[in-house]
Scaffold this motif. Structure first.
Motif, mmCIF file in Angstrom:
data_model
loop_
_atom_site.group_PDB
_atom_site.id
_atom_site.type_symbol
_atom_site.label_atom_id
_atom_site.label_comp_id
_atom_site.label_asym_id
_atom_site.label_seq_id
_atom_site.Cartn_x
_atom_site.Cartn_y
_atom_site.Cartn_z
ATOM 1 N N GLU A 232 0.836 -1.211 0.000
ATOM 2 C CA GLU A 232 0.000 0.000 0.000
ATOM 3 C C GLU A 232 0.867 1.254 0.000
ATOM 4 O OE1 GLU A 232 -2.717 -0.162 3.283
ATOM 5 O OE2 GLU A 232 -3.017 -2.315 3.019
ATOM 6 N N ALA A 239 2.736 0.736 3.623
ATOM 7 C CA ALA A 239 2.334 -0.395 4.471
ATOM 8 C C ALA A 239 2.270 -1.663 3.612
ATOM 9 C CB ALA A 239 0.967 -0.115 5.087
ATOM 10 N N ILE A 240 2.254 -2.783 4.293
ATOM 11 C CA ILE A 240 2.085 -4.059 3.582
ATOM 12 C C ILE A 240 1.007 -4.848 4.330
ATOM 13 C CG2 ILE A 240 4.000 -5.201 4.857
ATOM 14 C CD1 ILE A 240 4.626 -6.583 2.104
ATOM 15 N N SER A 241 0.042 -5.358 3.609
ATOM 16 C CA SER A 241 -0.990 -6.154 4.273
ATOM 17 C C SER A 241 -1.019 -7.539 3.645
ATOM 18 C CB SER A 241 -2.352 -5.469 4.190
ATOM 19 O OG SER A 241 -2.757 -5.393 2.851
ATOM 20 N N ARG A 243 -2.439 -11.975 4.454
ATOM 21 C CA ARG A 243 -3.104 -12.975 5.272
ATOM 22 C C ARG A 243 -2.063 -14.042 5.600
ATOM 23 N NH1 ARG A 243 -8.137 -15.953 5.763
ATOM 24 N NH2 ARG A 243 -9.313 -14.128 5.182
ATOM 25 N N GLU A 248 -5.340 -11.891 9.459
ATOM 26 C CA GLU A 248 -4.986 -10.776 8.573
ATOM 27 C C GLU A 248 -3.969 -9.914 9.305
ATOM 28 O OE1 GLU A 248 -6.414 -10.314 5.611
ATOM 29 O OE2 GLU A 248 -8.100 -11.723 5.735
ATOM 30 N N ALA A 249 -3.054 -9.291 8.544
ATOM 31 C CA ALA A 249 -2.087 -8.384 9.177
ATOM 32 C C ALA A 249 -1.869 -7.184 8.271
ATOM 33 C CB ALA A 249 -0.767 -9.106 9.426
ATOM 34 N N ARG A 250 -1.574 -6.055 8.885
ATOM 35 C CA ARG A 250 -1.214 -4.841 8.139
ATOM 36 C C ARG A 250 -0.115 -4.155 8.930
ATOM 37 N NH1 ARG A 250 -2.195 0.528 7.696
ATOM 38 N NH2 ARG A 250 -2.248 1.335 5.555
#
Ligand SMILES: Cc1cc2nc3c(=O)[nH]c(=O)nc-3n(C[C@H](O)[C@H](O)[C@H](O)COP(=O)(O)OP(=O)(O)OC[C@H]3O[C@@H](n4cnc5c(N)ncnc54)[C@H](O)[C@@H]3O)c2cc1C
Length: 459
Positions: A232, A239-241, A243, A248-250
């Motif tokens: 992102e 940022a990086i998101s 699963r 889920e992680a961001r």
């Protein structure tokens, strides 16, 4: 006047260095051309400038590169650095740009030892500033000692772990690994560990184990079974998101190193019209070669990762084998001598490649990288998305070459090197055909940038 050689080797990585030294040792007039300023290829890049501290960072295996570079320097072959080969003809003409001038040389036999390139990793946001490939980060480390801090290494491939290990050895443990290898492939790979592993396979397994152990000791977080990767940001990575498993992680991010394995550098063999094969296990095209590395063109031989991914040590032995076959074709050694000199190289090649089925399965690229979602840019040069490729395929476009007419995909400065594998996969998906049936971009010279002035100055 054009200088004529018995053999011209292109590429001074392990395959090219070994091939060149063997050819010269048996008296063949040989020229080795490489666009890099010093020998080593990808793995042993800048190896001659190694200090003990640098070798400790890179790992014990890199010492091998010093031996190869030394043998190359001791041999009688002509070696031209900073020489980018931009054209080759099937008749044996080679054109290389060196110090602002193009040279035309020719040989009876040509060995393409041009290695591999990283597989493209088209995920959402991969075009943002701050995203590099893991290979590019490693080049910065090898060439200039640059180590980035706070890097996310994401994708599937041994190089992610190799680079993480090297970063930790360089004193920079602030990094995160996002391993996109699927659980199914990880499980299936265990069945591909040789039932009775030879010492060489055990060495590779031990090396992998040491990577994990060192990273765990340094406290490097490793997220496994990662999917739905999104980078992102507006003007740069923010940022990086993703699963991982069911979660889920961001996370905030500024530098991402993507990697999904390496594939043979097929640009030149395709331009030469060499027959190509599809490698199912490695999910890529490779030139069709015989057991000596000879292509479908009698005088074009391909050694090392450029003929199929086999790794640095096997590439070295493949270089020797190609050189021995050329010496035989040049009638400098008879069949019996060729075969007896080849035997130890064949055994070593087999030993070094026994672990490949395990590696290929463990690090197989996931579907979301091979066939990205519609809104992901695929052709970076012409800004074409996966959805546009799918749309023209549904509208009747039959393959990558026709897609150039519809969309200009593959017609930018990278000459389709980056988008090519993805466009083939997307077309294969829509038409429900194999990649071999779909085919790849047709390539043509110049393979490397060359100025009009250089062209005009040629005879
Ligand atoms: C980015 C990257 C990083 C890697 N890092 C590692 C690692 O850390 N550890 C590891 O075990 N394996 C690594 N590998 C894999 C490893 O590089 C190969 O297994 C091995 O180097 C293959 O040897 P080779 O001689 O076939 O090709 P290479 O070592 O790749 O050598 C090919 C040479 O050809 C030259 N060349 C290509 N095209 C031209 C042209 N048109 N004109 C002139 N010269 C040309 C290149 O400059 C290069 O020097 C890496 C691969 C890549 C792509």
């Amino acid at each position: 006047m054009t200088t004529q050689y018995d053999a011209i080797v292109i590429g001074a990585g392990p395959a090219g260095m070994a091939a060149g030294a063997t050819l010269a040792q048996h008296g063949a007039r040989t020229l080795l051309l490489d666009e890099q300023p010093s020998p080593g290829g990808q793995i042993y890049r800048t190896i001659e400038e190694s200090t003990p501290a640098k070798l400790r960072t890179l790992g014990a295996d890199y010492v091998r590169g010093l031996h190869l570079a030394h043998a190359l320097r001791q041999s009688s072959l002509e070696y031209l650095t900073n020489a980018a080969v931009w054209n080759i003809t099937a008749a044996g003409d080679v054109y290389a740009s060196h110090a602002g001038r193009s040279r035309h040389v020719a040989a009876q036999h040509i060995i393409l030892a041009i290695g591999a390139m990283e597989r493209p990793v088209p995920v959402p946001g991969w075009t943002l500033p701050g995203v590099l490939t893991a290979g590019a980060l490693q080049i910065l480390l090898k060439s200039s000692g640059v180590v980035s801090t706070g890097v996310f290494l994401a994708g599937a491939g041994p190089l992610l772990y190799q680079l993480a290990y090297q970063y930790v050895a360089a004193g920079m443990p602030r990094l995160v690994i996002l391993d996109m290898a699927t659980r199914a492939n990880t499980r299936a790979s265990l069945l591909k560990i040789p039932a009775a592993p030879n010492l060489t396979s055990l060495h590779y397994l031990w090396k992998g184990f040491r990577f994990f152990e060192r990273l765990a000791r340094a406290g490097v977080p490793i997220y496994r079974n990662v999917s739905n990767l999104v980078i992102e940001g507006t003007d740069k990575v923010e940022a990086i998101s993703f699963r991982h498993g069911n979660k889920e992680a961001r996370l905030p991010a500024h530098t991402i190193g993507l990697h999904a394995g390496v594939i043979p550098n097929t640009h030149i063999p395709r331009a030469l019209g060499c027959a190509m094969a599809w490698d199912e296990a490695q999910h890529c095209f490779r030139p069709a070669t015989d057991k000596w590395g000879s292509s479908s063109h009698r005088n074009i031989h391909i050694a090392g990762d450029g003929a199929g991914i086999i790794g640095a040590r096997a590439s070295e032995h493949a270089g020797h084998l190609a050189a021995l076959q050329i010496l035989h074709l040049l009638e400098r050694i008879d069949t019996a001598t060729r075969d007896s000199l080849a035997a130890p190289h064949r055994r070593a090649c087999a030993a070094h490649t026994a672990i490949r089925p395990f590696l290929d399965q463990r690090f197989a690229p996931p579907g979301e990288i091979l066939r990205p979602a519609d809104d992901v840019t695929v052709c970076r040069c012409e800004e074409i998305t996966a959805g546009q490729i799918r749309d023209v395929a549904r509208a009747g476009c039959q393959g990558p070459n026709q897609a150039k007419a519809y969309l200009r995909a593959g017609m930018g400065p990278c000459q389709g090197r980056v988008c090519g594998p993805v466009v083939t996969d997307l077309m294969a998906e829509v038409h429900q055909k194999s990649a071999l049936e779909i085919g790849a971009y047709r390539t043509r010279p110049p393979f490397k940038p060359v100025t009009v002035g250089e062209l005009a100055a040629l005879d």
